[in-house]
Design an enzyme around this catalytic site. Sequence first.
Site, short mmCIF file in Angstrom:
data_model
loop_
_atom_site.label_atom_id
_atom_site.label_comp_id
_atom_site.label_asym_id
_atom_site.label_seq_id
_atom_site.Cartn_x
_atom_site.Cartn_y
_atom_site.Cartn_z
N ILE A 167 0.86 -1.19 0.00
CA ILE A 167 0.00 0.00 0.00
C ILE A 167 0.89 1.24 0.00
CG2 ILE A 167 -1.83 1.21 1.26
CD1 ILE A 167 -2.50 -1.66 0.17
N GLY B 181 3.99 -17.32 6.79
CA GLY B 181 5.18 -16.55 6.38
C GLY B 181 5.03 -15.06 6.63
N LYS C 122 8.86 0.30 12.26
CA LYS C 122 8.04 1.00 11.25
C LYS C 122 7.77 2.44 11.70
CE LYS C 122 5.97 -3.16 9.42
NZ LYS C 122 4.99 -4.23 9.65
N1 LIG Z 1 7.06 -11.77 5.35
C1 LIG Z 1 6.34 -10.65 5.28
O1 LIG Z 1 5.12 -10.68 5.15
C2 LIG Z 1 7.04 -9.31 5.31
C3 LIG Z 1 6.27 -8.14 5.18
C4 LIG Z 1 6.92 -6.90 5.13
C5 LIG Z 1 8.30 -6.84 5.27
N2 LIG Z 1 9.02 -8.00 5.44
C6 LIG Z 1 10.47 -7.90 5.57
O2 LIG Z 1 11.08 -8.50 4.45
C7 LIG Z 1 12.32 -9.10 4.83
C8 LIG Z 1 12.33 -10.56 4.37
O3 LIG Z 1 11.27 -11.27 4.99
P1 LIG Z 1 11.10 -12.83 4.68
O4 LIG Z 1 9.78 -13.21 5.27
O5 LIG Z 1 11.39 -13.10 3.25
O6 LIG Z 1 12.30 -13.44 5.56
P2 LIG Z 1 12.95 -14.92 5.43
O7 LIG Z 1 12.01 -15.85 4.74
O8 LIG Z 1 13.46 -15.25 6.79
O9 LIG Z 1 14.19 -14.71 4.43
C9 LIG Z 1 15.31 -13.93 4.77
C10 LIG Z 1 16.40 -14.19 3.76
O10 LIG Z 1 17.53 -13.34 4.07
C11 LIG Z 1 18.73 -14.13 4.03
N3 LIG Z 1 19.77 -13.47 4.85
C12 LIG Z 1 19.74 -13.19 6.16
N4 LIG Z 1 20.89 -12.55 6.51
C13 LIG Z 1 21.63 -12.42 5.38
C14 LIG Z 1 22.89 -11.87 5.07
N5 LIG Z 1 23.64 -11.30 6.01
N6 LIG Z 1 23.35 -11.93 3.79
C15 LIG Z 1 22.61 -12.50 2.83
N7 LIG Z 1 21.39 -13.05 3.06
C16 LIG Z 1 20.92 -13.01 4.31
C17 LIG Z 1 18.28 -15.48 4.52
O11 LIG Z 1 19.22 -16.49 4.18
P3 LIG Z 1 19.17 -17.95 4.91
O12 LIG Z 1 17.80 -18.53 4.62
O13 LIG Z 1 20.26 -18.71 4.26
O14 LIG Z 1 19.37 -17.68 6.36
C18 LIG Z 1 16.95 -15.62 3.75
O15 LIG Z 1 17.20 -16.01 2.41
C19 LIG Z 1 12.46 -8.91 6.34
O16 LIG Z 1 13.28 -7.82 6.61
C20 LIG Z 1 11.02 -8.63 6.78
O17 LIG Z 1 10.97 -7.82 7.93
C21 LIG Z 1 8.42 -9.22 5.44
#
Ligand SMILES: NC(=O)c1ccc[n+]([C@@H]2O[C@H](COP(=O)([O-])OP(=O)(O)OC[C@H]3O[C@@H](n4cnc5c(N)ncnc54)[C@H](OP(=O)(O)O)[C@@H]3O)[C@@H](O)[C@H]2O)c1
Length: 352
Positions: free
Chosen positions: A168, A218, A236
Site C-alpha cells: 500500500i 510466512g 516502522k
Molecule cells: N514476510 C512478510 O510478510 C514481510 C512483510 C513486510 C516486510 N518483510 C520484511 O522482508 C524481509 C524478508 O522477509 P522474509 O519473510 O522473506 O524473511 P525470510 O524468509 O526469513 O528470508 C530472509 C532471507 O535473508 C537471508 N539473509 C539473512 N541474513 C543475510 C545476510 N547477512 N546476507 C545474505 N542473506 C541473508 C536469509 O538467508 P538464509 O535462509 O540462508 O538464512 C533468507 O534467504 C524482512 O526484513 C522482513 O521484515 C516481510
Amino acid sequence: MQIGLILVGFGNVARRFVRLLDERAARLEGEHDLTWRVIGIATRRHGAVRDLDGVDLTRALESADAGKSLGAHGESARDPLTSLFIRETVAAARQRTPDTPVVMVETTVLDIERGQPAIDHVRAALESGAHVISANKGPVAFAAHELLDVAARHGRAFFFEGAVMDGIPVFNLLRETLPAVSITGFRGVVNSTTNYIITAMEQGGEFGAALAAMQEAGVAEADASFDVDGWDAAAKTAALINVLMDGDVTPHAIDRTGIRGLTGEAVRGAVARDRRVRLVASAAWRDGRLAGRVAPEELPATDLLATLAGQQNALVLQTDLLGEIAIVQRGAGLTQTAYALLSDLVAVRRRL
Ligand SMILES: NC(=O)c1ccc[n+]([C@@H]2O[C@H](COP(=O)([O-])OP(=O)(O)OC[C@H]3O[C@@H](n4cnc5c(N)ncnc54)[C@H](OP(=O)(O)O)[C@@H]3O)[C@@H](O)[C@H]2O)c1
C-alpha cells in the site's frame, strides 16, 4: 529496457517477488518497457550464486523451496561476505553491460539492534552504482538520512515501500502525490501479526495458535518476538518518523509496549464495553520533541483502527493542509509485500 537484479536474501518475500515479476511480465514489458534478469542471489546459510547471463531461476527456486543450498548453480560462493558479493557483482555487471542498470533487492531479516548488515548491503550497492529497493525496514529505521544521502550523491534511487504496510503506498503517496504537504503526526495499526492475534482472541481464540498461524503463513517475522514485543511496529514507527516527518530516531527511541502481557480476558472485556484493544503506533510533537510510541490501546469501537480485523492495517496521517488522510490495507500478505518491491522496481525504471 532490461534491468539486472541482485537478490540479497532469498526467503519468503524475495521468492514471491520473482514469481510475481514472472506473473506480471507481459504488463511490465508492455506498459513500462521493463524486463529483467537475476544476475546474483545471496543468502546467509544457503550459499550464493552469480551468473551475469542470468541465474537459472527455476532451479534456484526449487533449491530454496526445498531448503537446499544455491551453490550448485553457476559460479557459487559459500557463506559470502554479502557486501563484497554485492560490490563484485555490480562491478562485473557494469563492466560487461554498462547500459544495463542494476537494482539490488534487500530482503534480509530485520536486525533490531543496529539494522545491520542490511545497512552495509544498501551502502555497498549504492556506492558501486546500483539502485536499491528494500522490504527490510532496518536500513530506513536506523539510517534513512545517511542512505538517502549516499543515493543522492551517486545519482541512484533508494526505495523502501515494503517497509511499512506492504504494497500500500505510504512513502510513494507522499513523494509522488502530496507535494509541499507536511505530516504533523500519525497513528496506525502497522503490524499484521499482532492484529491477527488480538482479533483472534476477541473471537475466543488462543494467543499461541494465532501466532502459529501467522508463522505458518510466512507473515510473522523470522523471530516472532519482534512482532509480539512491538519491535516490528517500533521499527516502522521510526521509519515513518524519519522519512515522513524528517525526524532522526531509531526503533530504540520509540516508547514501546508489546502485546505479550495481553490476555484474552482483557481483549474480550473491552469488546463487552463496546471498545477494542489494538496495538497502536503513533508519533506526535510533544514539548518541542518528536515522540514515537507503540502500545496496546483501548479504543472506541467506532475508531477506524478498532474496525481492523485479522491482518488488516491502517495509517492515519495528520497533515497541515489536508487534515487527516487515512490509508487502509484490507488484504495483507506475502503478495502485497512482493508487490511493494515490484512497484519500487517500476519507480526505479521511471527514473532511468
Ligand atoms: N514476510 C512478510 O510478510 C514481510 C512483510 C513486510 C516486510 N518483510 C520484511 O522482508 C524481509 C524478508 O522477509 P522474509 O519473510 O522473506 O524473511 P525470510 O524468509 O526469513 O528470508 C530472509 C532471507 O535473508 C537471508 N539473509 C539473512 N541474513 C543475510 C545476510 N547477512 N546476507 C545474505 N542473506 C541473508 C536469509 O538467508 P538464509 O535462509 O540462508 O538464512 C533468507 O534467504 C524482512 O526484513 C522482513 O521484515 C516481510
